[in-house]
Scaffold this motif. Structure first.
Motif, PDB file in Angstrom:
ATOM      1  N   PHE A 129       0.818  -1.211   0.000  1.00 29.70           N
ATOM      2  CA  PHE A 129       0.000   0.000   0.000  1.00 29.70           C
ATOM      3  C   PHE A 129       0.854   1.264   0.000  1.00 29.70           C
ATOM      4  N   GLY A 130       1.887   1.288   0.833  1.00 31.86           N
ATOM      5  CA  GLY A 130       2.709   2.491   0.940  1.00 31.86           C
ATOM      6  C   GLY A 130       3.399   2.835  -0.363  1.00 31.86           C
ATOM      7  N   ASN A 131       3.959   1.837  -1.031  1.00 31.04           N
ATOM      8  CA  ASN A 131       4.647   2.056  -2.293  1.00 31.04           C
ATOM      9  C   ASN A 131       3.700   2.595  -3.349  1.00 31.04           C
ATOM     10  N   ALA A 132       2.523   1.983  -3.470  1.00 28.07           N
ATOM     11  CA  ALA A 132       1.551   2.415  -4.484  1.00 28.07           C
ATOM     12  C   ALA A 132       0.987   3.794  -4.160  1.00 28.07           C
ATOM     13  N   THR A 133       0.786   4.086  -2.862  1.00 31.21           N
ATOM     14  CA  THR A 133       0.261   5.393  -2.478  1.00 31.21           C
ATOM     15  C   THR A 133       1.265   6.498  -2.784  1.00 31.21           C
ATOM     16  N   ALA A 134       2.552   6.222  -2.545  1.00 34.29           N
ATOM     17  CA  ALA A 134       3.587   7.205  -2.859  1.00 34.29           C
ATOM     18  C   ALA A 134       3.585   7.534  -4.353  1.00 34.29           C
ATOM     19  N   LYS A 135       3.477   6.500  -5.193  1.00 34.29           N
ATOM     20  CA  LYS A 135       3.444   6.728  -6.643  1.00 34.29           C
ATOM     21  C   LYS A 135       2.217   7.549  -7.043  1.00 34.29           C
ATOM     22  N   ARG A 136       1.068   7.194  -6.444  1.00 36.06           N
ATOM     23  CA  ARG A 136      -0.186   7.853  -6.805  1.00 36.06           C
ATOM     24  C   ARG A 136      -0.162   9.338  -6.433  1.00 36.06           C
ATOM     25  N   LEU A 137       0.259   9.646  -5.217  1.00 39.25           N
ATOM     26  CA  LEU A 137       0.262  11.035  -4.783  1.00 39.25           C
ATOM     27  C   LEU A 137       1.318  11.848  -5.515  1.00 39.25           C
ATOM     28  N   ASP A 138       2.444  11.200  -5.839  1.00 36.55           N
ATOM     29  CA  ASP A 138       3.454  11.896  -6.635  1.00 36.55           C
ATOM     30  C   ASP A 138       2.910  12.223  -8.022  1.00 36.55           C
ATOM     31  N   ALA A 139       2.168  11.284  -8.619  1.00 39.99           N
ATOM     32  CA  ALA A 139       1.586  11.524  -9.943  1.00 39.99           C
ATOM     33  C   ALA A 139       0.557  12.646  -9.899  1.00 39.99           C
ATOM     34  N   LEU A 140      -0.119  12.815  -8.750  1.00 34.87           N
ATOM     35  CA  LEU A 140      -1.108  13.889  -8.621  1.00 34.87           C
ATOM     36  C   LEU A 140      -0.462  15.249  -8.403  1.00 34.87           C
ATOM     37  N   GLY A 141       0.823  15.271  -8.090  1.00 32.69           N
ATOM     38  CA  GLY A 141       1.518  16.541  -7.917  1.00 32.69           C
ATOM     39  C   GLY A 141       1.876  16.892  -6.483  1.00 32.69           C
ATOM     40  N   PHE A 142       1.647  15.990  -5.534  1.00 35.55           N
ATOM     41  CA  PHE A 142       2.011  16.247  -4.145  1.00 35.55           C
ATOM     42  C   PHE A 142       3.524  16.138  -3.961  1.00 35.55           C
ATOM     43  N   GLU A 143       4.014  16.829  -2.950  1.00 38.02           N
ATOM     44  CA  GLU A 143       5.397  16.646  -2.521  1.00 38.02           C
ATOM     45  C   GLU A 143       5.399  15.500  -1.512  1.00 38.02           C
ATOM     46  N   VAL A 144       6.008  14.387  -1.881  1.00 40.06           N
ATOM     47  CA  VAL A 144       5.902  13.158  -1.096  1.00 40.06           C
ATOM     48  C   VAL A 144       7.206  12.883  -0.350  1.00 40.06           C
ATOM     49  N   PHE A 145       7.067  12.593   0.952  1.00 38.90           N
ATOM     50  CA  PHE A 145       8.166  12.076   1.766  1.00 38.90           C
ATOM     51  C   PHE A 145       7.840  10.614   2.052  1.00 38.90           C
ATOM     52  N   ALA A 146       8.608   9.711   1.461  1.00 38.16           N
ATOM     53  CA  ALA A 146       8.335   8.279   1.560  1.00 38.16           C
ATOM     54  C   ALA A 146       9.385   7.624   2.454  1.00 38.16           C
ATOM     55  N   THR A 147       8.937   7.013   3.555  1.00 31.11           N
ATOM     56  CA  THR A 147       9.890   6.334   4.435  1.00 31.11           C
ATOM     57  C   THR A 147      10.017   4.872   4.029  1.00 31.11           C
ATOM     58  N   VAL A 148      11.252   4.382   4.043  1.00 27.44           N
ATOM     59  CA  VAL A 148      11.539   2.985   3.720  1.00 27.44           C
ATOM     60  C   VAL A 148      12.511   2.441   4.762  1.00 27.44           C
ATOM     61  N   LEU A 149      12.506   1.131   4.907  1.00 29.04           N
ATOM     62  CA  LEU A 149      13.458   0.500   5.819  1.00 29.04           C
ATOM     63  C   LEU A 149      14.845   0.387   5.198  1.00 29.04           C
ATOM     64  N   ASP A 150      14.883   0.281   3.865  1.00 32.49           N
ATOM     65  CA  ASP A 150      16.146   0.055   3.174  1.00 32.49           C
ATOM     66  C   ASP A 150      16.218   0.970   1.959  1.00 32.49           C
ATOM     67  N   LEU A 151      17.118   1.964   2.005  1.00 31.00           N
ATOM     68  CA  LEU A 151      17.262   2.893   0.885  1.00 31.00           C
ATOM     69  C   LEU A 151      17.825   2.232  -0.367  1.00 31.00           C
ATOM     70  N   SER A 152      18.467   1.081  -0.199  1.00 29.37           N
ATOM     71  CA  SER A 152      19.021   0.377  -1.356  1.00 29.37           C
ATOM     72  C   SER A 152      18.146  -0.797  -1.796  1.00 29.37           C
ATOM     73  N   GLY A 153      16.969  -0.943  -1.187  1.00 34.14           N
ATOM     74  CA  GLY A 153      16.079  -2.046  -1.509  1.00 34.14           C
ATOM     75  C   GLY A 153      15.355  -1.850  -2.832  1.00 34.14           C
ATOM     76  N   ASP A 154      14.665  -2.897  -3.276  1.00 31.65           N
ATOM     77  CA  ASP A 154      13.950  -2.850  -4.560  1.00 31.65           C
ATOM     78  C   ASP A 154      12.863  -1.787  -4.558  1.00 31.65           C
ATOM     79  N   GLY A 155      12.114  -1.683  -3.458  1.00 31.45           N
ATOM     80  CA  GLY A 155      11.028  -0.709  -3.392  1.00 31.45           C
ATOM     81  C   GLY A 155      11.526   0.718  -3.487  1.00 31.45           C
ATOM     82  N   ALA A 156      12.615   1.023  -2.768  1.00 30.20           N
ATOM     83  CA  ALA A 156      13.177   2.372  -2.812  1.00 30.20           C
ATOM     84  C   ALA A 156      13.704   2.705  -4.199  1.00 30.20           C
ATOM     85  N   ARG A 157      14.400   1.756  -4.816  1.00 33.81           N
ATOM     86  CA  ARG A 157      14.933   2.000  -6.167  1.00 33.81           C
ATOM     87  C   ARG A 157      13.809   2.197  -7.183  1.00 33.81           C
ATOM     88  N   GLU A 158      12.724   1.460  -7.006  1.00 33.41           N
ATOM     89  CA  GLU A 158      11.585   1.611  -7.924  1.00 33.41           C
ATOM     90  C   GLU A 158      10.964   2.998  -7.792  1.00 33.41           C
TER      91      GLU A 158
END
Length: 415
Positions: free
Chosen positions: A98-127
């Motif tokens: 949910f968090g990953n998809a919500t970050a993409k959605r709000l970014d596409a709408l034009g929001f300034e998004v701060f997305a927290t992740v456990l691993d900055l080098s992980g697959d989700g963060a890179r995506e």
């Protein structure tokens, strides 16, 4: 009308309130063709009772039809989207789901998004870095670590300046294990509480000054397990129950500040951890090694081996982690709860959730309890001690029957 007694009027009032509440719940549940059917059946019963008072049934039928048309119209319309310019949103748990998809959605709408992740080098963060705009900022945050939360707060303040935080999406959560309450280790209970309750509590309290400053909103992803006693989910459900109560209290307290607080209660979806079979195998091995020998003897190793998968099989296979939030109705996704001007304070969304809450709210406890057991737990084995007891009782019964037959034969011989 003078012939009707006081008990009749009391009965009619209770019936009216019950059917009215039931119709409201069902029509809001989005259960395909079932809600209109059940709603009309309820309306028919009500009309039958009111017919005795010589009230015009035709007007009542027209009123019911108007209500159904109004509900259908509201369902088909999309809520107005707020302008995203200069609005900032913080989302926790954006590695997947949910968090990953919500970050993409709000970014596409034009929001300034701060997305927290456990691993900055992980697959989700890179995506997220690859697919989102430069407006999105990745923050490495474990919400159970106060130092990391405070650092995220400082980084967010530095980038926002004086404009405050428009939205907070509390998405990060964990289900440590499936299993009976007695078989769940204390570390499982503490692990769920640490992330789902204390972690969310920590990050919410830390960012509240920024949210109050912007008169923003808080959207929390919780679970029906926090409202209803799902078998095998005692640790997870207890943490979500504590979270639900905290969020509901916060909703009242932040109203004078102009901060809107919403909760989303989704159905079962496959997110990153739930489909990680290696993780569940490790948890199972750890459980076998940690249980007291007497408890393991009572339940049996075969029961423990069969149990986690029987519970997890009961959770239907929903969409893949990245698409899971998008399978919710558009106006009830986490991103929509932030981006729209209006929305429900508590959204129960996903296949079967409306029916489950209706049964929980309006049916006798015995029916609700059986519904949860049949839906969620596919029992094949009893605990070993109960199987032994059943075998002992069966042998004892056969022994008694043989004794009775022998006694009867002896009596016949004496005669």
């Amino acid at each position: 009308m003078d012939d009707y007694t006081l008990p009749f009027w009391i009965y009619l009032g209770v019936l009216t309130v019950f059917i009215g509440g039931a119709m409201k719940k069902i029509l809001a549940s989005h259960l395909s063709s079932a809600p209109p059917l059940v709603a009309w059946l309820g309306a028919t019963v009500l009309v039958e009772r009111l017919w005795a008072l010589c009230l015009p049934a035709v007007l009542l039928a027209l009123l019911g039809l108007a209500c159904c048309l109004y509900s259908a119209t509201r369902t088909g319309t999309s809520p107005a989207t707020l302008p995203a310019h200069s609005k900032a949103v913080l989302i926790t748990g954006c590695d997947s789901g949910f968090g990953n998809a919500t970050a993409k959605r709000l970014d596409a709408l034009g929001f300034e998004v701060f997305a927290t992740v456990l691993d900055l080098s992980g697959d989700g963060a890179r995506e997220l870095q690859r697919t989102c705009s430069p407006r999105l900022t990745l923050l490495q945050v474990d919400i159970t670590q106060p130092q990391q939360v405070q650092q995220a707060l400082l980084d967010t303040k530095a980038k926002l300046g004086l404009k405050g935080l428009w939205g907070l999406v509390n998405n990060a959560g964990v289900c440590v294990n499936f299993g009976d309450a007695e078989l769940s280790l204390m570390s499982n209970y503490r692990g769920c509480m640490e992330v789902n309750f204390f972690g969310t509590l920590n990050i919410t309290k830390s960012f509240l000054p920024l949210l109050r400053q912007a008169k923003g909103r808080i959207v929390t992803i919780s679970s029906p397990a926090g409202d209803q006693p799902f078998p095998c989910l005692a640790a997870y459900g207890a943490s979500k129950a504590a979270l639900n109560l905290f969020i509901n209290t916060l909703r009242h307290e932040l109203e004078p500040w102009g901060v809107r607080v919403s909760t989303i209660l989704p159905s079962s979806y496959k997110t990153g951890q739930s489909s990680n079979h290696t993780y569940w195998e490790q948890q199972h091995k750890h459980l076998l090694q940690s249980l007291p020998p007497a408890l393991l003897e009572d339940y049996g190793e075969d029961y423990l081996t069969e149990r986690p998968w029987s519970c997890s099989r009961a959770t239907p296979a929903r969409p893949t982690p990245t698409s899971a939030p998008l399978s919710l109705p558009r106006r009830h996704r986490p991103g929509a709860a932030v981006a729209t001007a209006a929305g429900a304070l508590r959204c129960q969304r996903g296949p079967g959730v409306g029916l489950m809450y209706f049964i929980h709210s309006y049916c006798p406890f015995s029916i609700s309890n059986r519904f949860l057991q049949k839906l969620f737990v596919k029992k094949k084995l009893l605990p070993l001690a109960l199987r032994r007891q059943s075998g002992f009782d069966l042998n004892l019964s056969l022994h008694n029957n043989n004794n009775n037959n022998n006694n009867n034969n002896n009596e016949e011989k004496l005669k």
